[in-house]
Design a protein around this motif. Structure first.
Motif, PDB file in Angstrom:
ATOM      1  N   SER A  46       0.827  -1.204   0.000  1.00 53.84           N
ATOM      2  CA  SER A  46       0.000   0.000   0.000  1.00 53.84           C
ATOM      3  C   SER A  46       0.861   1.253   0.000  1.00 53.84           C
ATOM      4  O   SER A  46       0.571   2.227  -0.698  1.00 53.84           O
ATOM      5  N   THR A  47       1.930   1.233   0.767  1.00 57.41           N
ATOM      6  CA  THR A  47       2.840   2.380   0.829  1.00 57.41           C
ATOM      7  C   THR A  47       3.503   2.614  -0.527  1.00 57.41           C
ATOM      8  O   THR A  47       3.589   3.753  -0.991  1.00 57.41           O
ATOM      9  N   VAL A  48       3.956   1.553  -1.171  1.00 58.04           N
ATOM     10  CA  VAL A  48       4.576   1.685  -2.491  1.00 58.04           C
ATOM     11  C   VAL A  48       3.563   2.229  -3.496  1.00 58.04           C
ATOM     12  O   VAL A  48       3.889   3.098  -4.318  1.00 58.04           O
ATOM     13  N   ALA A  49       2.322   1.765  -3.432  1.00 52.67           N
ATOM     14  CA  ALA A  49       1.287   2.263  -4.342  1.00 52.67           C
ATOM     15  C   ALA A  49       1.009   3.738  -4.088  1.00 52.67           C
ATOM     16  O   ALA A  49       0.817   4.512  -5.040  1.00 52.67           O
ATOM     17  N   ASP A  50       0.981   4.151  -2.830  1.00 52.83           N
ATOM     18  CA  ASP A  50       0.763   5.565  -2.505  1.00 52.83           C
ATOM     19  C   ASP A  50       1.893   6.443  -3.035  1.00 52.83           C
ATOM     20  O   ASP A  50       1.659   7.536  -3.547  1.00 52.83           O
ATOM     21  N   VAL A  51       3.124   5.970  -2.914  1.00 51.28           N
ATOM     22  CA  VAL A  51       4.273   6.722  -3.419  1.00 51.28           C
ATOM     23  C   VAL A  51       4.191   6.837  -4.944  1.00 51.28           C
ATOM     24  O   VAL A  51       4.410   7.915  -5.505  1.00 51.28           O
ATOM     25  N   GLY A 107       1.604   9.345  -5.854  1.00 50.38           N
ATOM     26  CA  GLY A 107       2.113  10.693  -5.606  1.00 50.38           C
ATOM     27  C   GLY A 107       3.041  11.165  -6.709  1.00 50.38           C
ATOM     28  O   GLY A 107       2.935  12.312  -7.167  1.00 50.38           O
ATOM     29  N   PHE A 108       3.953  10.309  -7.164  1.00 49.50           N
ATOM     30  CA  PHE A 108       4.840  10.670  -8.271  1.00 49.50           C
ATOM     31  C   PHE A 108       4.037  10.931  -9.544  1.00 49.50           C
ATOM     32  O   PHE A 108       4.320  11.870 -10.283  1.00 49.50           O
ATOM     33  N   GLY A 109       3.044  10.090  -9.799  1.00 45.94           N
ATOM     34  CA  GLY A 109       2.213  10.281 -10.978  1.00 45.94           C
ATOM     35  C   GLY A 109       1.473  11.602 -10.950  1.00 45.94           C
ATOM     36  O   GLY A 109       1.429  12.320 -11.956  1.00 45.94           O
ATOM     37  N   GLU A 110       0.909  11.958  -9.800  1.00 44.18           N
ATOM     38  CA  GLU A 110       0.215  13.227  -9.662  1.00 44.18           C
ATOM     39  C   GLU A 110       1.185  14.409  -9.811  1.00 44.18           C
ATOM     40  O   GLU A 110       0.849  15.421 -10.417  1.00 44.18           O
ATOM     41  N   PHE A 111       2.381  14.271  -9.265  1.00 37.11           N
ATOM     42  CA  PHE A 111       3.380  15.317  -9.372  1.00 37.11           C
ATOM     43  C   PHE A 111       3.725  15.606 -10.835  1.00 37.11           C
ATOM     44  O   PHE A 111       3.717  16.740 -11.278  1.00 37.11           O
TER      45      PHE A 111
END
Length: 52
Positions: free
Chosen positions: A34-39, A42-46
Motif C-alpha cells: 500500500s505504501t509503495v502504491a501511494d508513493v 504521488g509521483f504520478g500526480e506530481f
C-alpha cells in the motif's frame, strides 16, 4: 563477505517470520504494498501537475 552474511540472514529471518506468523507477515506485506502504491500515485500526480 559481511554483505553476503547479512543478505542470507535477512532471507532466513523472512522465511522464519512467514512460517511462524503468516497472518502478521501478510499484514506487513500488505502495508508495504500500500505504501509503495501511494508513493507511485504521488509521483504520478506530481508529474501530471508538472506537465499540465
Amino acid at each position: 563477505m559481511v554483505k553476503k552474511v547479512l543478505t542470507w540472514g535477512g532471507i532466513a529471518f523472512l522465511i522464519f517470520f512467514i512460517a511462524y506468523n503468516p497472518s502478521s507477515a501478510a499484514d506487513v506485506f500488505q502495508s508495504l504494498g500500500s505504501t509503495v502504491a501511494d508513493v507511485a500515485t504521488g509521483f504520478g500526480e506530481f508529474f501530471t501537475d508538472l506537465i499540465a
